[in-house]
Design an enzyme around this catalytic site. Structure first.
Site, PDB file in Angstrom:
ATOM      1  N   ASP A  84      42.328  57.606 -69.977  1.00 45.96           N
ATOM      2  CA  ASP A  84      42.559  56.305 -70.623  1.00 45.96           C
ATOM      3  C   ASP A  84      41.247  55.538 -70.771  1.00 45.96           C
ATOM      4  O   ASP A  84      41.225  54.426 -71.304  1.00 45.96           O
ATOM      5  CB  ASP A  84      43.640  55.487 -69.910  1.00 45.96           C
ATOM      6  CG  ASP A  84      43.303  55.142 -68.475  1.00 45.96           C
ATOM      7  OD1 ASP A  84      42.243  55.569 -67.975  1.00 45.96           O
ATOM      8  OD2 ASP A  84      44.112  54.427 -67.836  1.00 45.96           O
ATOM      9  N   SER A  85      40.126  56.165 -70.344  1.00 47.06           N
ATOM     10  CA  SER A  85      38.800  55.634 -70.685  1.00 47.06           C
ATOM     11  C   SER A  85      38.641  55.520 -72.193  1.00 47.06           C
ATOM     12  O   SER A  85      37.770  54.805 -72.677  1.00 47.06           O
ATOM     13  CB  SER A  85      37.696  56.537 -70.111  1.00 47.06           C
ATOM     14  OG  SER A  85      37.896  57.882 -70.484  1.00 47.06           O
ATOM     15  N   ASP A 134      46.030  61.184 -68.742  1.00 49.47           N
ATOM     16  CA  ASP A 134      46.258  59.996 -67.908  1.00 49.47           C
ATOM     17  C   ASP A 134      47.587  59.327 -68.212  1.00 49.47           C
ATOM     18  O   ASP A 134      47.945  59.144 -69.384  1.00 49.47           O
ATOM     19  CB  ASP A 134      45.150  58.960 -68.189  1.00 49.47           C
ATOM     20  CG  ASP A 134      44.051  58.980 -67.149  1.00 49.47           C
ATOM     21  OD1 ASP A 134      44.297  59.432 -66.019  1.00 49.47           O
ATOM     22  OD2 ASP A 134      42.936  58.533 -67.493  1.00 49.47           O
ATOM     23  N   LYS A 178      47.674  62.539 -64.740  1.00 49.04           N
ATOM     24  CA  LYS A 178      46.845  61.885 -63.717  1.00 49.04           C
ATOM     25  C   LYS A 178      47.298  60.446 -63.538  1.00 49.04           C
ATOM     26  O   LYS A 178      47.623  59.771 -64.526  1.00 49.04           O
ATOM     27  CB  LYS A 178      45.367  61.923 -64.120  1.00 49.04           C
ATOM     28  CG  LYS A 178      44.457  61.207 -63.114  1.00 49.04           C
ATOM     29  CD  LYS A 178      42.995  61.553 -63.296  1.00 49.04           C
ATOM     30  CE  LYS A 178      42.264  60.761 -64.339  1.00 49.04           C
ATOM     31  NZ  LYS A 178      42.295  59.290 -64.139  1.00 49.04           N
ATOM     32  N   GLU A 224      46.557  56.728 -61.019  1.00 51.11           N
ATOM     33  CA  GLU A 224      45.607  56.067 -60.119  1.00 51.11           C
ATOM     34  C   GLU A 224      46.311  55.454 -58.910  1.00 51.11           C
ATOM     35  O   GLU A 224      47.390  54.893 -59.036  1.00 51.11           O
ATOM     36  CB  GLU A 224      44.860  54.962 -60.882  1.00 51.11           C
ATOM     37  CG  GLU A 224      44.019  55.491 -62.024  1.00 51.11           C
ATOM     38  CD  GLU A 224      43.262  54.391 -62.768  1.00 51.11           C
ATOM     39  OE1 GLU A 224      43.277  53.222 -62.323  1.00 51.11           O
ATOM     40  OE2 GLU A 224      42.669  54.718 -63.812  1.00 51.11           O
ATOM     41  N   GLU A 241      36.411  58.640 -57.669  1.00 50.40           N
ATOM     42  CA  GLU A 241      35.468  57.929 -58.547  1.00 50.40           C
ATOM     43  C   GLU A 241      34.692  56.886 -57.748  1.00 50.40           C
ATOM     44  O   GLU A 241      35.281  56.040 -57.061  1.00 50.40           O
ATOM     45  CB  GLU A 241      36.235  57.260 -59.710  1.00 50.40           C
ATOM     46  CG  GLU A 241      35.311  56.474 -60.639  1.00 50.40           C
ATOM     47  CD  GLU A 241      35.932  56.093 -61.965  1.00 50.40           C
ATOM     48  OE1 GLU A 241      37.069  56.538 -62.264  1.00 50.40           O
ATOM     49  OE2 GLU A 241      35.271  55.349 -62.715  1.00 50.40           O
TER      50      GLU A 241
END
Ligand code: KIV
Length: 276
Positions: A55-56, A94, A123, A125, A193
């Protein structure tokens, strides 16, 4: 439009179980973010193990100041583009902000990312108790999960900015506990990260699932970079933990291949990137 040549070497597909086997053999896992079919074809041809539709893209493609505005529809769209450029490279996608807030929402979102977007793994977070419950629900429904700890960009407002996590003893021990918890919940992979290299090394040795570092030092089982950063496309200052792999090379594919070679040889991240 890029067209793969018929004599391009064929690789065996990278599968979810293979990632754990690679850790067992001490083979570094090479990961790059990817957002469209043409970049995916270069990622594939360069022999990168995993393409992460991160999602960057909300920042480097859409120009937002955070990943929070990215929608599930957008992730499904970009994942479906990337899937068309890949054959052997494994695709991880993501789950965007709030799309894994509970198990039902996460299952519905993962179903779209896997069926329409062709993700092999999703993925998400965080490592709180509720997040581990969501991971367990996904895994119970045969959705492979990659967890993401340390600097979790979807929590930028809570963290007060994009800064290294796990620096104090208390924060490091919380992160280690969360890493154990996501593994217990069934995660197959863990992105770390912006955490101190020593802590990333400790987590990597402690877990049986592979760790993939970004700004987390050389001891992780693999490395990931944002492809726009490592090609020098992202405007502004490149993060210290990244490197311009296109500099001095003639093509994007050569840059991706050089990155893969450096990660596999343990040359990246090097002394210039560590500590940033
Ligand atoms: O969204 C993303 O690209 C990521 C990587 C930076 C790990 O999460």
């Amino acid at each position: 439009m890029y067209v793969e040549s018929a004599d391009a070497p064929k690789r065996k597909p990278v599968t979810v179980p293979k990632l754990r086997a690679m850790k067992g053999r001490g083979e570094k896992i090479v990961v790059l973010t990817c957002y469209d079919a043409s970049f995916a074809a270069h990622v594939e041809a360069a022999g990168v193990d995993v393409a992460l539709v991160g999602d960057s893209l909300g920042m480097v493609v859409q120009g937002n100041s955070s990943t929070l505005p990215v929608t599930l529809d957008q992730m499904v769209y970009h994942a479906s583009l990337v899937a068309r450029g890949l054959s052997a490279t494994l695709q991880i996608v993501d789950l965007p902000f709030m799309q894994f807030r509970d198990a039902a929402t996460a299952l519905a979102a993962a179903a779209r990312l896997m069926a329409e977007g062709r993700a092999a793994m999703v993925k998400l977070e965080g490592g709180a108790e509720w997040t581990c419950e969501v991971i367990a629900a996904l895994v119970a429904h045969d959705v492979p999960v990659c967890a993401h700890l340390g600097l979790t960009p979807q929590s930028v407002h809570k963290m007060g900015g994009y800064r290294m996590q796990g620096k104090s003893d208390a924060a490091a021990s919380r992160l280690l506990d969360q890493a154990r918890a996501v593994e217990r919940a069934g995660a197959e992979l863990l992105v770390l990260e912006s955490v101190p290299a020593a802590l990333a090394g400790e987590i990597t040795r402690e877990l049986s699932i592979p760790t993939i570092g970004i700004g987390a030092g050389p001891q992780c089982d693999g490395q990931v970079l944002v492809c726009y950063d490592m090609l020098g496309i992202t405007p502004g200052r490149r993060p210290k933990f990244s490197k311009d792999f296109l500099a001095g090379r003639g093509s994007i594919r050569e840059a991706f291949a050089a990155y893969a070679e450096d990660v596999r040889a343990g040359r990246f991240p090097g002394p210039e990137q560590i500590g940033g």
